[in-house]
Motif scaffolding. Structure first.
Motif, short mmCIF file in Angstrom:
data_model
loop_
_atom_site.label_atom_id
_atom_site.label_comp_id
_atom_site.label_asym_id
_atom_site.label_seq_id
_atom_site.Cartn_x
_atom_site.Cartn_y
_atom_site.Cartn_z
N GLU A 134 0.82 -1.21 0.00
CA GLU A 134 0.00 0.00 0.00
C GLU A 134 0.85 1.26 0.00
OE1 GLU A 134 -2.89 -0.35 -0.85
OE2 GLU A 134 -3.04 -2.51 -0.48
N LYS A 135 2.05 1.19 0.57
CA LYS A 135 2.99 2.33 0.45
C LYS A 135 3.28 2.59 -1.03
CE LYS A 135 6.73 2.38 2.98
NZ LYS A 135 7.90 1.91 3.73
N GLU A 136 3.53 1.52 -1.76
CA GLU A 136 3.84 1.65 -3.18
C GLU A 136 2.65 2.24 -3.94
OE1 GLU A 136 6.00 1.91 -6.42
OE2 GLU A 136 6.79 1.24 -4.47
N MET A 137 1.43 1.86 -3.56
CA MET A 137 0.23 2.40 -4.21
C MET A 137 0.12 3.91 -3.97
SD MET A 137 -1.10 -0.04 -5.87
CE MET A 137 -2.63 0.75 -6.33
N ILE A 138 0.41 4.35 -2.75
CA ILE A 138 0.34 5.78 -2.44
C ILE A 138 1.45 6.54 -3.16
CG2 ILE A 138 0.47 7.52 -0.62
CD1 ILE A 138 -2.16 5.97 -0.66
N ILE A 139 2.63 5.94 -3.23
CA ILE A 139 3.74 6.58 -3.96
C ILE A 139 3.35 6.76 -5.43
CG2 ILE A 139 6.07 6.17 -4.85
CD1 ILE A 139 6.74 4.94 -2.09
N GLN A 140 2.73 5.73 -6.01
CA GLN A 140 2.29 5.84 -7.40
C GLN A 140 1.24 6.94 -7.55
OE1 GLN A 140 1.06 2.01 -8.98
NE2 GLN A 140 2.97 1.04 -8.34
N ARG A 141 0.36 7.06 -6.56
CA ARG A 141 -0.67 8.10 -6.60
C ARG A 141 -0.03 9.49 -6.57
NH1 ARG A 141 -4.92 7.95 -1.84
NH2 ARG A 141 -5.27 5.87 -2.71
N ILE A 142 0.97 9.65 -5.71
CA ILE A 142 1.67 10.94 -5.63
C ILE A 142 2.41 11.23 -6.93
CG2 ILE A 142 3.48 12.23 -4.43
CD1 ILE A 142 2.77 10.59 -1.89
N GLN A 143 3.06 10.19 -7.48
CA GLN A 143 3.82 10.37 -8.73
C GLN A 143 2.92 10.69 -9.91
OE1 GLN A 143 5.96 6.63 -8.73
NE2 GLN A 143 7.87 7.60 -8.07
N SER A 144 1.66 10.25 -9.85
CA SER A 144 0.75 10.45 -10.98
C SER A 144 0.51 11.92 -11.27
CB SER A 144 -0.59 9.75 -10.72
OG SER A 144 -1.32 10.42 -9.70
N ALA A 177 8.12 10.95 2.83
CA ALA A 177 7.42 10.64 4.09
C ALA A 177 6.78 9.25 4.03
CB ALA A 177 6.36 11.70 4.37
N VAL A 178 6.26 8.88 2.87
CA VAL A 178 5.65 7.55 2.73
C VAL A 178 6.71 6.46 2.86
CG1 VAL A 178 4.48 5.98 1.12
CG2 VAL A 178 3.73 8.37 1.31
N LYS A 179 7.87 6.67 2.26
CA LYS A 179 8.94 5.67 2.31
C LYS A 179 9.41 5.39 3.74
CE LYS A 179 10.89 6.21 -2.34
NZ LYS A 179 12.04 6.69 -3.14
N GLU A 180 9.30 6.37 4.62
CA GLU A 180 9.77 6.22 6.00
C GLU A 180 8.81 5.41 6.88
OE1 GLU A 180 10.51 10.10 7.52
OE2 GLU A 180 12.26 10.46 6.24
#
Length: 420
Positions: A134-144, A177-180
């Motif tokens: 789910e971290k990866e999903m949020i990172i993808q959302r931010i990157q979008s 922040a998500v990665k941490e």
């Protein structure tokens, strides 16, 4: 509109009994002061809670059970309003009145209890593999946001005009922040949300109010808490530059302009600022649309929006890079025209009609009723369409002119292709 009851200190239940819908809608909103760290944790948390829990540990079996409940819809989300971050849970289910066996409502309440109080834990914390996914999903959302140049340009503008301010903090936090986030830190964020957040619980439908209040009190037994109050930023840092141009691989230019106003949500002049925004660029009859796009053919689109909680007005437009100066000039000309009182009766009438229609359309949906009441309840008055219709109808040309005179330029941001 809603009957409000305190379930515990810092926890309020809002019930609206209405025959308007054949469904029952629930919404639980957890609120805390907005910070980048909290936003990141709670965005990931909303995803983790969305897909599994202590009873249904796999997403497929969870979704299958929702289908068995006559297609009950349940989802978590993360958003922000003003200086607060909100993690919300929305549920929509069929009303038992329309079923042969009256049992879905009670099963949905049991499910609410499960998804809120029984997360999918492994050895006392969230499952590492699920957290990482789910971290990866949020990172993808931010990157979008980088792929949507309009959203990216708006994001950059807010960073420029309000650095280190809630206006420029994403409801999803930042990639760093998500990665941490770790399973342990996410578990702490969950416990803090459950035990410390300010909570508003909404339910809308055709039911026995006393019975629903009793059942919800039992199903959602939150403890007393003293929620932290979000502080309003008194010292607002101003942009270092009033013009920023950046280039990326793209064809259409994105011209975004930020203005500030001392008028914010809940102020006496708030309805006047809403009318100003409508006349300026809020609708298809507005000055920006009619002049920048239609008359001068300088933009693929041109509009304005009023971010009332931050006291900011944004102009967004998509243009040919070669038209940057002319488009900017014509945009500023429209603001000057309003400052001079060049406002027609038709512009005022159409703006009032659009605001009223937007409000009525939102109230046609249970979710709209919840969201509007949730916002306007902060004004400590009984909300009604008639009240706001009356306020908008009282706004004069001179009022709009005065609002325009208070609007101050903060910065211009232009995003264009590298050949421009």
């Amino acid at each position: 509109m809603f009957l409000s009851t305190k379930l515990a200190e810092g926890v309020t239940l809002h019930i609206r009994q209405t025959t308007q819908f054949k469904t029952v809608n629930f919404s639980i909103k957890w609120r805390t002061p907005l910070t980048t760290k909290d936003a990141a944790e709670r965005a990931v948390l909303s995803n983790v809670l969305q897909h599994s829990n202590g009873k249904y540990k796999k997403s497929a079996e969870f979704r299958s059970y929702l289908d068995d409940l006559f297609g009950t819809v349940l989802y978590f989300d993360a958003t922000k309003r003003g200086n607060e971050h909100t993690l919300l849970l929305n549920v929509e289910t069929v009303n038992d009145q329309y079923l042969a066996e009256n049992k879905v409502f009670n099963e949905v309440l049991e499910l609410l209890n499960t998804v809120v109080f029984e997360p999918n834990f492994e050895n006392g914390s969230f499952v590492p593999a699920i957290v990482e996914r789910e971290k990866e999903m949020i990172i993808q959302r931010i990157q979008s946001i980088f792929d949507d140049k309009t959203r990216y340009a708006q994001h950059r503008l807010t960073q420029i005009i309000r650095p280190n301010h809630p206006a420029s903090i994403s409801a999803n936090g930042t990639i760093e922040a998500v990665k941490e986030i770790t399973p342990a830190s996410l578990t702490k964020a969950y416990e803090k949300m459950i035990n410390e957040d300010k909570i508003d619980i909404y339910v809308v439908g055709d039911f026995d109010v006393e019975a629903v209040q009793k059942k919800l009190t039992e199903a959602l037994s939150f403890k007393d808490r003293k929620p932290k109050q979000a502080e309003k930023k008194k010292d607002v840092s101003k942009p270092e530059k009033d013009y920023v141009k950046e280039q990326q691989e793209m064809k259409q230019g994105k011209l975004h302009i930020g203005f500030s106003t001392p008028v914010t949500f809940g102020d006496e002049d708030f309805p006047k600022m809403q009318i100003f925004n409508g006349v300026f660029g809020g609708y298809a009859h507005s000055k920006l649309f009619m002049n920048v796009r239609e008359r001068e053919s300088l933009a693929y689109y041109a509009s304005s929006s009023y971010s009332a909680h931050y006291g900011l007005v944004y102009v967004v437009s998509g243009i040919e890079p070669a038209n940057e100066k002319k488009a900017t000039d014509v945009i500023f000309e429209q603001l000057e025209a309003i400052k001079k009182g060049e406002i027609s009766d038709l512009e005022l009438t159409q703006t009032r009609a659009m605001l009223i229609n937007q409000l009525k359309e939102a109230l046609d949906l249970a979710r709209g009723q919840i969201d509007i009441y949730d916002q306007y309840k902060d004004l400590d008055e009984q909300f009604s369409v008639d009240l706001w219709k009356e306020r908008w109808e009282k706004v004069t040309k001179e009022d709009v002119q005065k609002m325009a005179s208070q609007v101050q330029l903060e910065a211009v941001y232009f995003l264009s292709g590298k050949e421009a």
